[in-house]
Design an enzyme around this catalytic site. Structure first.
Site, PDB file in Angstrom:
ATOM      1  CB  THR A  39      30.475  24.469  -3.502  1.00 35.36           C
ATOM      2  OG1 THR A  39      29.520  23.783  -2.975  1.00 35.36           O
ATOM      3  CG2 THR A  39      30.598  24.139  -4.962  1.00 35.36           C
ATOM      4  CE  LYS A 142      17.761  16.010 -21.631  1.00 35.52           C
ATOM      5  NZ  LYS A 142      17.616  17.262 -22.224  1.00 35.52           N
ATOM      6  CG  HIS A 278     -17.402   3.196  10.924  1.00 35.95           C
ATOM      7  ND1 HIS A 278     -16.466   2.414  10.128  1.00 35.95           N
ATOM      8  CD2 HIS A 278     -18.113   2.222  11.353  1.00 35.95           C
ATOM      9  CE1 HIS A 278     -16.395   1.027  10.458  1.00 35.95           C
ATOM     10  NE2 HIS A 278     -17.484   0.922  11.217  1.00 35.95           N
ATOM     11  CD  GLU A 330      -9.225  -1.424  15.621  1.00 32.90           C
ATOM     12  OE1 GLU A 330      -8.047  -1.234  15.640  1.00 32.90           O
ATOM     13  OE2 GLU A 330     -10.172  -2.178  15.208  1.00 32.90           O
ATOM     14  CG  ASP A 480     -40.610  17.848   8.927  1.00 29.81           C
ATOM     15  OD1 ASP A 480     -39.825  18.611   8.906  1.00 29.81           O
ATOM     16  OD2 ASP A 480     -40.795  16.938   8.141  1.00 29.81           O
TER      17      ASP A 480
END
Length: 526
Positions: A39, A142, A278, A330, A480
């Site tokens: 098409t 399908k 971390h 790293e 505190d």
């Protein structure tokens, strides 16, 4: 249900928006004796390449109508795709209605995402919602026992190789069928998300997430866990847009930590460096140059910085690269890097250098997600920032201008540190970070203790927190916690406020002669 081990292609329907590889595929099919149906632009491209193509409208005897909205939604096409070749009744009906079998469907969909990203209006976006394409894809998938479905140019080479062996195998068709349903699911998810946005619903009643697998990872957080990296349709500078210039493959933890570092460094306007270990910052600084920011960030916690992730909000220069290369790192992530910086880092073969192409906006909208048993949590990204105008001075002494600048800096850092978080800062650099403790008092004390270690490493006799400011990501429930901050040497404090004991905390600040401001905004990060 029976199916041929190898499926030859006698008739193929090719109708794609992405024309990459189309001509190569068309030539391979014709070489094997297949008839091509097509098409629009696909048919034009195939003809210009010298291939014989039958327009779908000529094949069906029905013209394209409604401005091309209807061209393949006809029985001659869908019957040819869905008809089971192993059922005599299907074959008889196809013969009765002159429906020719179609053995291959190669379709990719109208560029809906690209249309939305271009800023097009709602009418154009709706016109780029493909209807016939998904119907063809789902039908072929399908009936994959008898039909090949291709939705990505990356699949073409495998089919071409199979054609030379007599056709595709059932295992290949099953693989492509699964990919086809994933393709249409992702497409529908994008459209549903767009409609939700049109309604102004950030959190719609039904939310479908989709992502494309970028790579399989060696393992997850631990070696016994499987993991992969997926990218979504969100357009945000970061690890999803990054190009890896050098270094070994990234791990799950590398990716997670790098994302945390780059999101944190995006908070700051001046040249800035964030060092993460971390998923928590262990050093953050802003300065006039990246090199100066690096030195200040590293001074906060040189022990934790070893083997960490370094994020920068400016292109990495050679001088800064030389400094970073003096310790084991790293990953370095930055929007870009000079050729000199790349040359310096090339000596560190295992160091990963990621260049993202830009810095994300710290205040842009978007969603973040966390999995829970049986579901997931979604929330808007923490894009909150406070300015001087947002702050309320609650003590007798107001912060100085220099203290105020450090307070705002420290509170932005606190936004990216796991709760409970207490940050000490001086001269737009962290000098102590306490993260992830069950008690805010413990966070304050740990940060102070680490500042003593950092001072010792720098050859100084006084804790770095002396004369600093402190930030807390949430209110002090008792005095505190504030008293621990005061004991560490902080002279000004920024916190959200809102505790039923706020006055007790304010009184403790006044008794010590320090300044304190309330933000009215909390930055929990779990």
């Amino acid at each position: 249900m029976s199916s041929p081990d190898r499926l030859p292609i006698r008739r193929a329907l090719l109708s794609v928006s992405d024309k990459a590889g189309l001509i190569t595929l068309g030539k391979a099919l014709v070489a094997q004796g297949a008839q091509l149906l097509s098409t629009g632009g696909s048919a034009k491209a195939l003809r210009e390449a010298g291939l014989d193509v039958t327009d779908v409208s000529d094949h069906t005897g029905f013209p394209e109508i409604l401005d091309g909205r209807v061209k393949t939604l006809v029985p001659q096409i869908h019957g040819g795709i869905l008809g089971r070749r192993d059922l005599a009744s299907h074959l008889a009906q196809m013969d009765e209605h002159q429906i020719a079998p179609i053995d291959l469907v190669c379709v990719n969909l109208y560029p809906f995402a690209a249309t939305v990203a271009s800023g097009a209006g709602a009418e154009d976006c709706i016109e780029n919602i493909d209807i016939g394409g998904p119907a063809l894809i789902r039908a072929a998938a399908k009936n994959h026992d008898h039909v090949v479905i291709l939705t990505e140019p990356a699949q073409y080479d495998a089919l071409i190789a199979s054609l030379a062996q007599g056709g595709s195998t059932l295992a290949e068709r099953q693989l492509w069928a699964g990919a086809a349903y994933a393709h249409t699911a992702a497409y529908d998810a994008m459209i549903a998300s767009w409609f939700a946005g049109q309604r102004g619903e950030a959190l719609p009643e039904t939310m479908t997430l989709s992502g494309s697998r970028r790579e399989l990872l060696r393992y997850g957080e631990n070696p016994h866990q499987n993991a992969a990296f997926y990218v979504t349709a969100e357009k945000r500078y970061g690890i999803a847009t990054a190009t890896q210039i050098q270094g070994k493959a990234l791990s799950y933890n590398n990716l997670n930590d790098t994302d945390a570092a780059f999101e944190a460094v995006a908070e700051f306007d001046k040249p800035s460096v964030v060092i993460v270990k971390h998923a928590n910052p262990c050093g953050v600084a802003s300065a006039e140059t990246l090199e100066s920011a690096w030195k200040s960030a590293l001074k906060c916690d040189p022990v934790s910085a070893f083997g960490g992730i370094v994020a920068l909000n400016r292109p990495l220069d050679e001088a800064t690269a030389e400094q970073i290369a003096t310790i084991f790192t790293e990953v370095i992530v930055a929007p870009d890097a000079t050729e000199g910086a790349k040359a310096v880092l090339s000596r560190k073969k295992n160091l990963r250098l990621l260049l993202t192409g830009g810095v994300p906006s710290a205040t842009s909208e978007g969603l973040t997600f966390k999995s829970v048993a049986g579901g997931f949590l979604a929330q808007s990204r923490d894009a909150g920032q406070v300015t001087v105008a947002d702050l309320r001075v609650v003590t007798k002494r107001a912060p100085t201008d220099a203290e105020m600048a450090d307070l705002l800096f420290a509170f932005r850092v606190a936004k990216h540190v796991k709760s409970n978080a207490v940050i000490y800062a001086k001269d737009r650099a962290t000098v102590g970070i306490g993260a992830g403790q069950m008690s805010r008092v413990d966070s304050a004390r740990i940060a102070a203790r680490k500042s003593l270690d950092a001072a010792e490493a720098a050859g100084e006799s006084v804790a770095l927190t002396q004369g600093s400011v402190a930030a807390s990501d949430a209110f002090f429930p008792f005095a505190d916690g504030l008293e621990s901050v005061i004991a560490a040497g902080a002279v000004a404090v920024i916190q959200p406020g809102g505790s039923i004991r706020d006055q007790e905390v304010i009184d403790a600040a006044d008794a010590a002669g320090i300044a304190m401001v309330f933000t009215g905004m909390r930055h929990f990060r779990h």
